[in-house]
Each structure stands twice: as C-alpha cells, then as structure tokens.
Design an enzyme around this catalytic site. Structure first.
Site, PDB file in Angstrom:
ATOM      1  N   VAL A  77      35.161 -19.584   2.649  1.00 17.10           N
ATOM      2  CA  VAL A  77      34.782 -19.258   4.025  1.00 17.10           C
ATOM      3  C   VAL A  77      33.301 -19.471   4.309  1.00 17.10           C
ATOM      4  O   VAL A  77      32.860 -19.328   5.450  1.00 17.10           O
ATOM      5  CB  VAL A  77      35.194 -17.824   4.398  1.00 17.10           C
ATOM      6  CG1 VAL A  77      36.709 -17.660   4.351  1.00 17.10           C
ATOM      7  CG2 VAL A  77      34.486 -16.795   3.509  1.00 17.10           C
ATOM      8  N   TYR A 169      26.592  -4.962   0.794  1.00 17.12           N
ATOM      9  CA  TYR A 169      27.982  -4.883   1.247  1.00 17.12           C
ATOM     10  C   TYR A 169      28.105  -4.022   2.497  1.00 17.12           C
ATOM     11  O   TYR A 169      28.832  -4.377   3.444  1.00 17.12           O
ATOM     12  CB  TYR A 169      28.826  -4.313   0.109  1.00 17.12           C
ATOM     13  CG  TYR A 169      30.310  -4.345   0.344  1.00 17.12           C
ATOM     14  CD1 TYR A 169      31.009  -5.556   0.388  1.00 17.12           C
ATOM     15  CD2 TYR A 169      31.036  -3.168   0.486  1.00 17.12           C
ATOM     16  CE1 TYR A 169      32.386  -5.584   0.585  1.00 17.12           C
ATOM     17  CE2 TYR A 169      32.413  -3.187   0.679  1.00 17.12           C
ATOM     18  CZ  TYR A 169      33.079  -4.391   0.729  1.00 17.12           C
ATOM     19  OH  TYR A 169      34.438  -4.412   0.931  1.00 17.12           O
TER      20      TYR A 169
END
Length: 261
Positions: A77, A169
């Site tokens: 991606v 994250y």
C-alpha cells in the site's frame, strides 16, 4: 477469564456486493474480515504484501466459497501503482466496487528518544499514507460509478489512548480517524459512507510474533471481559458498517473494545 461467544453465522447481509480487503492474508483481522464478507454473500478481492501467504489464503477461501467469488493480488500500500492495480482488478473481476476495507497497518515498539526517522516514516507510510492511497482510489472509482459504496478503515484505541512505545503507531491511527471523518464529509455528496473501527486488543498469530507475552497479559487485564477479542469479533463490526444496517452512519469511529481506563 471469560470465553469467546459462539461464532455468528452469516445472514446474507452483503449478498451480491463486491469488496476489497487489504492485509487479508492469514489469521488476523483482515483474514477474518474477508471470510465474514464471503459468509455474508459478497465477492471479495484480497490483497497483502506477503505474496506466498496471500496465495495460501486465496486457495483456502476459494475452496470453501468458490473460485468465482475470490480473487487476490499482492499489494504494497506504499506503492501507488500497486494500489491502482488492486482496484482495477476488483472492477475487472467483479464489475463494480461496493465495499473497501483498509486493514493494512504496521506497528512496532520504540520509545520516542530511541526511534529512528526511518521507523517513524515506515509506520506512517504503511498505516496512514497507505489508508489514504486506498481510500482515494476507492472514492475515485465509487464517485465515477455513481452507485454509492462503503469504505471501512481499521484504526485503533491507541489513536485515543496513550501507550508507551507506540508514538508512531498512535499518531498514524489518530490520523486514520481524522482521515475517515474528513473523507466522509466529502464522499457523502455522492452517496459513499466512510467509517472506521477502533479495536483495543484482538490477538492473532501476527500480533503474538511482535508483542511480548508480558505486554499482552497487561493489556488483557484492562479488558472488562478478562480476555482479548477474537479477530472475527472485530470483523463482525466491519460487516455491520459495510451493510445496510448502518445506512445512516458516516464519519464515525466505532470502538471495538471492552477496555476500561
């Protein structure tokens, strides 16, 4: 510790729909979501950066649900060319694009003072930028088709709640939440809904490999049910968001969690 509830059978909620699921190889949330979509009657294109694992997943799903309902294509991606090829395949194979589940993400643990630029950039590129690229690809095609559609993004409770060693994250997942809300406002005008799920702790083999047993035990103690979620329990909420049962929801981030502060 409580035990998971019985597995919920499919009810045809997505019969005739065409779906794309990223990071769908193996036994994680993406794999569980692909299976749940198929159980609900959808035709599915699965993708993953791990080509061999993806090949095995496609073969397993095709054997169970029929080769005409399952296709796959490896996709990183972070690569726009590969993202475009994935969505082109979905339209070529199934004739339309109704549902997109952006599950691809990358984690890791490092205190900010020890984090290299490359660690930060890689997590952001896969988790946030990857979701952006796939959402953009989906919306372009859905807008042109004029038949509506649904995008469901996978966020995380760490986008709301701090956790040591997860600055990259957490920043990426908070970005996914913001991206979801903004995309939803833009897409509403052409009948496309964009929502997200925000799981707390869904344990699967990939997570176990990159997380210490001590941390998993600590996170589990925060859950009201005294157990982690099964990946299919998160997939159930994704199916709800993809189905007509959530027709008035857009720009929402649904927490899939029993976590207490």
């Amino acid at each position: 510790m409580s035990t998971p509830p019985p597995y919920v059978p499919g009810h045809g909620l997505l019969a005739g729909r065409s779906a794309v699921v990223t990071a769908a190889a193996g036994a994680g949330i993406g794999g569980a979501t692909a299976r749940r979509l198929l159980e609900e009657g959808a035709r599915v294109v699965v993708s993953d950066a791990h080509a061999r694992r993806l090949e095995l997943s496609e073969a397993e799903l095709a054997a169970e649900f029929g080769a005409d309902r399952v296709a796959s294509l490896p996709c990183d991606v972070t690569d726009e060319t590969q993202v475009a090829a994935l969505f082109d395949l979905a339209e070529e194979r199934h004739g339309c694009l109704d549902v997109v589940v952006n599950n691809a993400g990358l984690g890791g643990t490092a205190d900010l003072v020890d984090m290299a630029d490359e660690q930060w950039a890689r997590v952001l590129d896969v988790t946030l930028n990857g979701t952006f690229r796939c959402t953009r690809a989906a919306l372009r095609r859905m807008k042109a088709a004029g038949a509506g559609g649904v995008v469901v993004n996978n966020a995380s409770v760490v986008g709301w709640r701090a956790q040591r060693g997860q600055a990259h994250y957490a920043a990426a997942k908070a970005g996914v939440m913001a991206l979801t809300r903004c995309a939803a406002l833009e897409a509403a005008g052409y009948g496309v809904r964009v929502n997200a799920v925000s799981p707390s702790l869904a344990v699967h083999p990939h997570l176990v490999k990159v997380t210490t047993p001590e941390l998993l035990r600590e996170l589990t103690t925060r859950e009201a049910f005294g157990r982690h979620a099964e990946p299919w329990e998160v997939a159930n909420v994704i199916v709800f968001l993809a189905s007509g049962y959530s027709s008035y929801l857009t720009g929402e981030v649904l927490s899939v969690s029993s976590q207490h502060p």
